[in-house]
Design a protein around this motif. Structure first.
Motif, short mmCIF file in Angstrom:
data_model
loop_
_atom_site.label_atom_id
_atom_site.label_comp_id
_atom_site.label_asym_id
_atom_site.label_seq_id
_atom_site.Cartn_x
_atom_site.Cartn_y
_atom_site.Cartn_z
N PHE A 149 0.95 33.48 50.51
CA PHE A 149 -0.30 34.18 50.25
C PHE A 149 -0.39 35.02 48.80
CE2 PHE A 149 -2.01 38.39 49.34
CZ PHE A 149 -3.28 38.62 49.16
N ALA A 150 1.04 35.21 47.71
CA ALA A 150 0.47 34.57 46.32
C ALA A 150 0.63 34.07 46.06
CB ALA A 150 2.47 35.71 45.93
N ILE A 151 1.48 32.87 46.14
CA ILE A 151 1.14 31.28 45.57
C ILE A 151 -0.52 30.99 46.17
CG2 ILE A 151 0.27 28.87 45.79
CD1 ILE A 151 3.88 29.37 46.28
N ALA A 152 -1.16 31.41 46.53
CA ALA A 152 -2.49 31.23 47.35
C ALA A 152 -3.71 32.13 46.04
CB ALA A 152 -3.49 32.01 48.58
N CYS A 153 -3.09 33.42 46.08
CA CYS A 153 -3.88 34.19 44.85
C CYS A 153 -3.95 33.41 43.66
CB CYS A 153 -3.22 35.47 45.46
SG CYS A 153 -3.69 36.50 46.65
N ALA A 154 -2.60 33.20 43.34
CA ALA A 154 -2.94 32.72 42.35
C ALA A 154 -3.81 31.81 41.88
CB ALA A 154 -1.17 32.34 41.61
N PHE A 155 -3.50 30.42 42.30
CA PHE A 155 -4.37 29.26 43.16
C PHE A 155 -5.79 29.82 42.23
CE2 PHE A 155 -2.08 26.48 45.92
CZ PHE A 155 -1.20 26.11 44.51
N ALA A 156 -6.12 31.62 42.95
CA ALA A 156 -7.46 31.86 43.04
C ALA A 156 -7.66 32.01 41.66
CB ALA A 156 -7.68 32.57 43.88
N GLU A 157 -6.83 33.36 41.16
CA GLU A 157 -6.87 33.01 39.86
C GLU A 157 -7.20 32.08 38.35
OE1 GLU A 157 -4.07 36.20 39.00
OE2 GLU A 157 -4.42 36.05 37.25
N ALA A 158 -6.50 30.26 38.80
CA ALA A 158 -6.47 29.87 37.68
C ALA A 158 -7.59 28.76 38.30
CB ALA A 158 -5.41 28.78 38.25
N GLY A 159 -8.44 29.49 39.36
CA GLY A 159 -9.78 28.57 39.73
C GLY A 159 -9.96 27.93 40.72
N ALA A 160 -9.15 27.93 41.97
CA ALA A 160 -9.41 26.85 42.40
C ALA A 160 -9.99 28.32 43.77
CB ALA A 160 -7.54 26.14 43.03
N LYS A 161 -10.24 27.13 44.84
CA LYS A 161 -11.48 27.54 46.10
C LYS A 161 -10.05 27.48 47.08
CE LYS A 161 -15.34 25.15 44.88
NZ LYS A 161 -15.62 23.94 45.74
N ILE A 162 -9.74 28.87 47.82
CA ILE A 162 -8.91 29.16 48.90
C ILE A 162 -8.92 28.48 50.37
CG2 ILE A 162 -7.08 30.22 49.61
CD1 ILE A 162 -7.04 29.26 46.61
N ALA A 163 -8.51 27.52 51.17
CA ALA A 163 -8.27 27.97 52.58
C ALA A 163 -7.01 28.06 52.74
CB ALA A 163 -8.32 25.96 53.22
N LEU A 213 7.44 33.28 42.22
CA LEU A 213 6.94 31.79 42.57
C LEU A 213 5.01 31.35 41.49
CD1 LEU A 213 8.53 31.60 46.55
CD2 LEU A 213 9.36 31.30 44.23
N THR A 214 4.72 32.00 41.18
CA THR A 214 3.48 31.40 42.18
C THR A 214 3.30 30.60 40.04
OG1 THR A 214 2.89 33.95 40.64
CG2 THR A 214 2.27 33.73 42.60
N GLY A 215 3.95 30.65 38.76
CA GLY A 215 3.75 30.51 38.09
C GLY A 215 4.61 29.10 38.38
N PRO A 216 5.44 28.32 39.05
CA PRO A 216 5.84 27.02 38.96
C PRO A 216 5.07 26.75 40.15
CG PRO A 216 7.82 28.75 39.21
CD PRO A 216 6.60 29.20 38.87
N ALA A 217 4.55 27.51 40.90
CA ALA A 217 3.14 26.50 42.04
C ALA A 217 1.33 25.81 41.67
CB ALA A 217 2.85 27.82 42.99
N VAL A 218 1.60 27.44 40.39
CA VAL A 218 0.34 26.74 40.00
C VAL A 218 0.52 25.41 38.71
CG1 VAL A 218 -1.25 27.08 38.34
CG2 VAL A 218 -0.53 29.35 39.52
N PHE A 219 1.70 25.27 38.05
CA PHE A 219 1.76 24.04 37.63
C PHE A 219 2.32 23.30 38.05
CE2 PHE A 219 6.04 21.92 36.35
CZ PHE A 219 5.03 20.91 34.78
N LEU A 220 2.99 23.45 39.68
CA LEU A 220 2.79 21.96 40.11
C LEU A 220 1.61 20.89 41.23
CD1 LEU A 220 6.95 22.68 42.02
CD2 LEU A 220 6.19 20.65 40.19
N ALA A 221 0.66 22.53 40.80
CA ALA A 221 -0.33 22.24 41.45
C ALA A 221 -1.40 21.55 40.62
CB ALA A 221 -1.13 23.09 42.32
#
Ligand code: NAP
Ligand code: GCO
Length: 265
Positions: free
Chosen positions: A24-38, A231-239
């Motif tokens: 959930f935390a990773i998905a929320c960070a992805f959304a904040e970075a502009g991604a669409k979430i499934a 974990l969210t910064g590293p996840a956004v970087f790797l995505a």
């Protein structure tokens, strides 16, 4: 390199097992970075709860009921995501379980179930999204590994076997699909405060801290449990495109545990 390379605008991200906890935390960070979430869950009760959890963060996430160990359900989910949102650009294999049972007391069925969710499922879900990524010309797969990808400990034989295997699956996806501009990396979280680790942090009847809780804080140079946000910064970087030449790597986000021999007496 531009700072905008860290953005995920317009990307479609599938995060498995992401109604709460690390996913959930990773998905929320992805959304904040502009991604669409499934996201998916295998519990009907968690589906609505998950959608509400995202809404509360201002995120319009698409939730799917899907057991990641079931190849047909996964294929069906990926097809629906393609129809409803678009081809998956980013996959996070996050869904996972643990059973803490001494190995000699563990049934083979229990061992198999852990390996099924923690290792076979990342194979199944990755396999389902890779053709779309090849067609699109790019893709990011992030496997949530563990300290137990490197270390053993009493009672977690199945989990360690699966997470060690997941590290090698990561390297193999990189080896096999790097040529298609697909990057597959792992994140190895240290000890993170989530429902999965709640039993290890339960207060004792006399109000004192759980001995395992004290053990982990002593074993971590940062002297604390990790939070899901760690974990969210590293996840956004790797995505993101900022990591386009990082492939087959396991990024340990553990407050220093793997670097440390332990407190001297
Ligand atoms: P958690 O709070 O227990 O969440 C696990 C998630 O996996 C839940 O959302 C659960 O969803 C989902 N899940 C389990 N079995 C599934 C299945 N068959 N199909 C679909 N979804 C399933 O765990 P967490 O602590 O956030 O852990 C997330 C990942 O990080 C796991 O892979 C875990 O091994 C790993 N990890 C955790 C830590 C830690 O310290 N917490 C450290 C290193 C690695 P539903 O129940 O809603 O289906
Ligand atoms: C355990 C824990 C761990 C963590 C994590 C460490 O019982 O030792 O649950 O396995 O969840 O994976 O990185």
């Amino acid at each position: 390199m531009k700072m905008s390379d860290f953005r995920l605008d317009g990307k479609v991200a599938l995060v498995t097992g992401a109604t709460y906890g690390i996913g959930f935390a990773i998905a929320c960070a992805f959304a904040e970075a502009g991604a669409k979430i499934a996201f998916n869950t295998h519990s009907p009760a968690h589906l609505e709860e998950g959608i509400e959890n995202y809404k509360a963060q201002g995120i319009d996430a698409h939730g799917y009921l899907c057991d990641v160990t079931d190849e047909n359900q996964v294929a069906e989910m990926v097809k629906k995501i393609e129809e409803e949102i678009g081809t998956v650009d980013i996959l996070v294999n996050n869904a996972g379980i643990i059973k803490r049972i001494p190995m000699a007391e563990m049934d083979a069925a229990e061992f198999r179930r852990v390996v099924d969710v923690d290792l076979n499922a990342p194979f199944i879900v990755s396999k389902a999204v890779i053709p779309g990524m090849i067609e699109k010309g790019h893709g990011k797969i992030i496997n949530i590994c563990s300290m137990m990808s490197e270390l053993g400990r009493e009672t977690v034989s199945a989990y360690a076997a699966a997470k060690g295997g997941l590290k090698m699956l990561t390297r193999n996806i990189c080896s096999e699909y790097g040529q298609y501009n697909i990057q597959c990396n792992g994140i190895g979280p240290g000890y993170i405060a989530t429902p999965q680790t709640a039993p290890l942090r339960e207060k004792q009847p006399d109000g004192s801290r759980h001995p395992f809780d004290q053990f982990i804080v002593g074993r971590t140079p940062a002297a604390r449990w990790g939070s899901t946000e760690d974990l969210t910064g590293p996840a956004v970087f790797l995505a993101s495109d900022a990591s386009n030449f990082v492939n087959g790597h396991i990024l340990y986000v553990d407050g220093g545990i793997l670097a440390y021999i332990g407190k001297q007496p």
